[in-house]
Design a protein around this motif. Structure first.
Motif, PDB file in Angstrom:
ATOM      1  N   GLN A 112      29.799  40.086  24.012  1.00 19.26           N
ATOM      2  CA  GLN A 112      30.797  39.217  24.634  1.00 19.26           C
ATOM      3  C   GLN A 112      31.821  40.032  25.437  1.00 19.26           C
ATOM      4  O   GLN A 112      32.301  41.069  24.992  1.00 19.26           O
ATOM      5  CB  GLN A 112      31.519  38.395  23.563  1.00 19.26           C
ATOM      6  CG  GLN A 112      32.553  37.420  24.120  1.00 19.26           C
ATOM      7  CD  GLN A 112      33.228  36.639  23.002  1.00 19.26           C
ATOM      8  OE1 GLN A 112      32.771  36.651  21.865  1.00 19.26           O
ATOM      9  NE2 GLN A 112      34.311  35.975  23.327  1.00 19.26           N
ATOM     10  N   THR A 113      32.132  39.549  26.639  1.00 17.23           N
ATOM     11  CA  THR A 113      33.120  40.208  27.483  1.00 17.23           C
ATOM     12  C   THR A 113      34.525  39.792  27.069  1.00 17.23           C
ATOM     13  O   THR A 113      34.827  38.598  27.000  1.00 17.23           O
ATOM     14  CB  THR A 113      32.903  39.846  28.973  1.00 17.23           C
ATOM     15  OG1 THR A 113      31.606  40.300  29.361  1.00 17.23           O
ATOM     16  CG2 THR A 113      33.948  40.513  29.848  1.00 17.23           C
ATOM     17  N   VAL A 114      35.367  40.757  26.780  1.00 12.64           N
ATOM     18  CA  VAL A 114      36.757  40.490  26.407  1.00 12.64           C
ATOM     19  C   VAL A 114      37.612  40.574  27.676  1.00 12.64           C
ATOM     20  O   VAL A 114      37.605  41.591  28.362  1.00 12.64           O
ATOM     21  CB  VAL A 114      37.259  41.506  25.369  1.00 12.64           C
ATOM     22  CG1 VAL A 114      38.726  41.245  25.021  1.00 12.64           C
ATOM     23  CG2 VAL A 114      36.387  41.469  24.121  1.00 12.64           C
ATOM     24  N   PRO A 115      38.330  39.505  28.027  1.00 13.58           N
ATOM     25  CA  PRO A 115      39.095  39.518  29.285  1.00 13.58           C
ATOM     26  C   PRO A 115      40.359  40.368  29.205  1.00 13.58           C
ATOM     27  O   PRO A 115      40.900  40.624  28.137  1.00 13.58           O
ATOM     28  CB  PRO A 115      39.449  38.044  29.492  1.00 13.58           C
ATOM     29  CG  PRO A 115      39.499  37.474  28.109  1.00 13.58           C
ATOM     30  CD  PRO A 115      38.442  38.215  27.321  1.00 13.58           C
ATOM     31  N   TYR A 138      33.957  39.513  39.029  1.00 15.91           N
ATOM     32  CA  TYR A 138      32.535  39.239  38.828  1.00 15.91           C
ATOM     33  C   TYR A 138      32.068  39.648  37.438  1.00 15.91           C
ATOM     34  O   TYR A 138      31.152  39.038  36.876  1.00 15.91           O
ATOM     35  CB  TYR A 138      31.701  39.952  39.890  1.00 15.91           C
ATOM     36  CG  TYR A 138      31.550  39.164  41.175  1.00 15.91           C
ATOM     37  CD1 TYR A 138      30.705  38.053  41.252  1.00 15.91           C
ATOM     38  CD2 TYR A 138      32.258  39.519  42.312  1.00 15.91           C
ATOM     39  CE1 TYR A 138      30.582  37.321  42.424  1.00 15.91           C
ATOM     40  CE2 TYR A 138      32.141  38.799  43.488  1.00 15.91           C
ATOM     41  CZ  TYR A 138      31.299  37.700  43.544  1.00 15.91           C
ATOM     42  OH  TYR A 138      31.193  36.974  44.703  1.00 15.91           O
ATOM     43  N   SER A 139      32.687  40.662  36.877  1.00 22.62           N
ATOM     44  CA  SER A 139      32.291  41.125  35.539  1.00 22.62           C
ATOM     45  C   SER A 139      32.792  40.204  34.434  1.00 22.62           C
ATOM     46  O   SER A 139      32.327  40.297  33.296  1.00 22.62           O
ATOM     47  CB  SER A 139      32.834  42.536  35.297  1.00 22.62           C
ATOM     48  OG  SER A 139      34.251  42.504  35.103  1.00 22.62           O
ATOM     49  N   GLY A 140      33.762  39.348  34.754  1.00 20.35           N
ATOM     50  CA  GLY A 140      34.359  38.478  33.741  1.00 20.35           C
ATOM     51  C   GLY A 140      35.557  39.084  33.047  1.00 20.35           C
ATOM     52  O   GLY A 140      36.183  38.440  32.202  1.00 20.35           O
ATOM     53  N   LEU A 141      35.897  40.329  33.399  1.00 21.57           N
ATOM     54  CA  LEU A 141      37.071  40.965  32.786  1.00 21.57           C
ATOM     55  C   LEU A 141      38.367  40.370  33.319  1.00 21.57           C
ATOM     56  O   LEU A 141      39.385  40.358  32.628  1.00 21.57           O
ATOM     57  CB  LEU A 141      37.031  42.475  33.052  1.00 21.57           C
ATOM     58  CG  LEU A 141      35.973  43.262  32.273  1.00 21.57           C
ATOM     59  CD1 LEU A 141      35.793  44.656  32.857  1.00 21.57           C
ATOM     60  CD2 LEU A 141      36.337  43.339  30.803  1.00 21.57           C
ATOM     61  N   ILE A 142      38.351  39.894  34.568  1.00 20.37           N
ATOM     62  CA  ILE A 142      39.468  39.142  35.127  1.00 20.37           C
ATOM     63  C   ILE A 142      39.012  37.704  35.276  1.00 20.37           C
ATOM     64  O   ILE A 142      38.021  37.424  35.961  1.00 20.37           O
ATOM     65  CB  ILE A 142      39.914  39.703  36.496  1.00 20.37           C
ATOM     66  CG1 ILE A 142      40.491  41.108  36.333  1.00 20.37           C
ATOM     67  CG2 ILE A 142      40.941  38.782  37.157  1.00 20.37           C
ATOM     68  CD1 ILE A 142      41.797  41.162  35.558  1.00 20.37           C
ATOM     69  N   ARG A 143      39.714  36.805  34.626  1.00 18.75           N
ATOM     70  CA  ARG A 143      39.332  35.386  34.658  1.00 18.75           C
ATOM     71  C   ARG A 143      40.590  34.539  34.544  1.00 18.75           C
ATOM     72  O   ARG A 143      41.706  35.066  34.596  1.00 18.75           O
ATOM     73  CB  ARG A 143      38.359  35.081  33.521  1.00 18.75           C
ATOM     74  CG  ARG A 143      38.945  35.333  32.130  1.00 18.75           C
ATOM     75  CD  ARG A 143      37.996  34.955  31.001  1.00 18.75           C
ATOM     76  NE  ARG A 143      36.933  35.929  30.827  1.00 18.75           N
ATOM     77  CZ  ARG A 143      36.123  35.959  29.763  1.00 18.75           C
ATOM     78  NH1 ARG A 143      36.274  35.049  28.791  1.00 18.75           N
ATOM     79  NH2 ARG A 143      35.192  36.871  29.643  1.00 18.75           N
ATOM     80  N   GLN A 144      40.410  33.242  34.415  1.00 19.69           N
ATOM     81  CA  GLN A 144      41.570  32.351  34.280  1.00 19.69           C
ATOM     82  C   GLN A 144      42.424  32.795  33.095  1.00 19.69           C
ATOM     83  O   GLN A 144      41.931  33.027  32.007  1.00 19.69           O
ATOM     84  CB  GLN A 144      41.112  30.907  34.072  1.00 19.69           C
ATOM     85  CG  GLN A 144      42.259  29.916  34.056  1.00 19.69           C
ATOM     86  CD  GLN A 144      41.773  28.478  33.951  1.00 19.69           C
ATOM     87  OE1 GLN A 144      40.627  28.231  33.609  1.00 19.69           O
ATOM     88  NE2 GLN A 144      42.641  27.533  34.236  1.00 19.69           N
ATOM     89  N   GLY A 145      43.718  32.931  33.341  1.00 21.07           N
ATOM     90  CA  GLY A 145      44.640  33.415  32.320  1.00 21.07           C
ATOM     91  C   GLY A 145      45.045  34.855  32.530  1.00 21.07           C
ATOM     92  O   GLY A 145      46.058  35.306  31.991  1.00 21.07           O
ATOM     93  N   SER A 146      44.261  35.605  33.319  1.00 24.52           N
ATOM     94  CA  SER A 146      44.608  37.001  33.617  1.00 24.52           C
ATOM     95  C   SER A 146      45.698  37.047  34.682  1.00 24.52           C
ATOM     96  O   SER A 146      45.760  36.196  35.557  1.00 24.52           O
ATOM     97  CB  SER A 146      43.386  37.766  34.122  1.00 24.52           C
ATOM     98  OG  SER A 146      42.341  37.783  33.176  1.00 24.52           O
TER      99      SER A 146
END
Length: 295
Positions: A200-203, A225-233
């Motif tokens: 699992q990717t941790v943001p 694209y990696s999912g490390l930056i997402r909504q909430g970041s």
């Protein structure tokens, strides 16, 4: 070099005036080593008998930052964020932590802070110190800072150690294969190890960008694209005005137009430029820090 001054016992107690040759944007070899020696000597004077055991992390970190500022204002300009920008970054950090705490069902939570571009560790120390001072045990801070230059990592690691923050700040060296760095892979592995997640990717909660100016946009996109930056970041980027990082600004402004995020540029001065501004030299020392956050 003469512009560094001296840390010997015979040194005058009068404030050292930064020579013009050591002013804004001046670069000389071994400046980082001279800075480290200055901080070490400053801490040696600070940690007097009878006070050593009572020196807290925040106090030590604050003294390290003050010693760095003193060196950069009085002796030789360096590209740390400095106190003016530091307050802007600290304010954004507090806003981001407050938002996460308000949405958490617990009285404390883990906060993931990633920095691209460690240099000598100043901003990492500043952000860690701010988090400890403002939130204490309510926040379990995981701060990872990435740097490509081994010499800078060595200096940063020593300054972090002098600040007493080794257990909070993780310094990691990235490598470049001719096309891109292994930044994403390092962060994914680091966060999986921290949180014991096998896949699992941790943001990232807050990303501070202050590395290669040509990589701001591309590295942000890679992290998205990696999912490390997402909504909430939240993303905070330094030097967007002074370094004229227009492709980054256009990208985040397009994200705002698409309703994905809100971007706001806070205008300020280039770090440690007060002397030049007050003297009327180098009038184009304006800079800005850009916030990118949820709408």
């Amino acid at each position: 070099m003469d512009c560094f001054g001296s840390d010997s016992e015979e040194e005058s107690s009068e404030p050292i005036s930064r020579d013009d040759s050591c002013g804004v944007l001046s670069v000389h070899p071994h400046t980082e080593t001279s800075l480290l020696n200055h901080v070490r000597n400053s801490l040696a004077d600070f940690q007097l008998p009878g006070t050593r055991s009572g020196t807290t992390k925040t106090t030590k970190a604050e003294h390290v930052l003050e010693a760095v500022d003193e060196f950069c204002i009085q002796r030789h300009w360096m590209m740390h964020v400095g106190p003016e920008k530091g307050e802007i970054i600290a304010r954004s950090l507090r806003e981001s932590i407050d938002k996460k705490l308000s949405s958490s069902s617990h009285s404390n939570c883990t906060f993931v802070l990633v920095e691209l571009g460690s240099y000598c560790g100043y901003s990492s120390i500043l952000m860690a110190k701010e988090c400890i001072a403002a939130y204490g045990v309510r926040i379990d801070l995981k701060l990872i800072t990435l740097e490509i230059h081994p010499d800078y990592i060595a200096i940063a690691r020593e300054l972090v150690h002098l600040s007493g923050l080794d257990d909070i700040i993780s310094l990691r060296e990235v490598s470049f294969n001719g096309h891109a760095t292994n930044m994403v892979e390092i962060l994914q592995n680091e966060l999986r190890n921290i949180f014991d997640k096998k896949s699992q990717t941790v943001p990232i909660d807050l990303l501070f960008i202050d590395h290669d100016k040509d990589s701001y946009k591309t590295d942000l996109i890679r992290l998205e694209y990696s999912g490390l930056i997402r909504q909430g970041s939240r993303v905070v980027a330094d030097n967007v005005v002074f370094a004229q990082i227009y492709n980054y600004l256009e990208y985040v402004q397009k994200r705002q137009q698409d309703g994905v995020a809100v971007t706001n540029t806070v205008f300020c001065n280039v770090e440690y430029s007060t002397k030049e501004l007050s003297a009327g030299n180098n009038p184009s020392l304006s800079d800005g820090i850009d916030y990118l956050l949820d709408p």
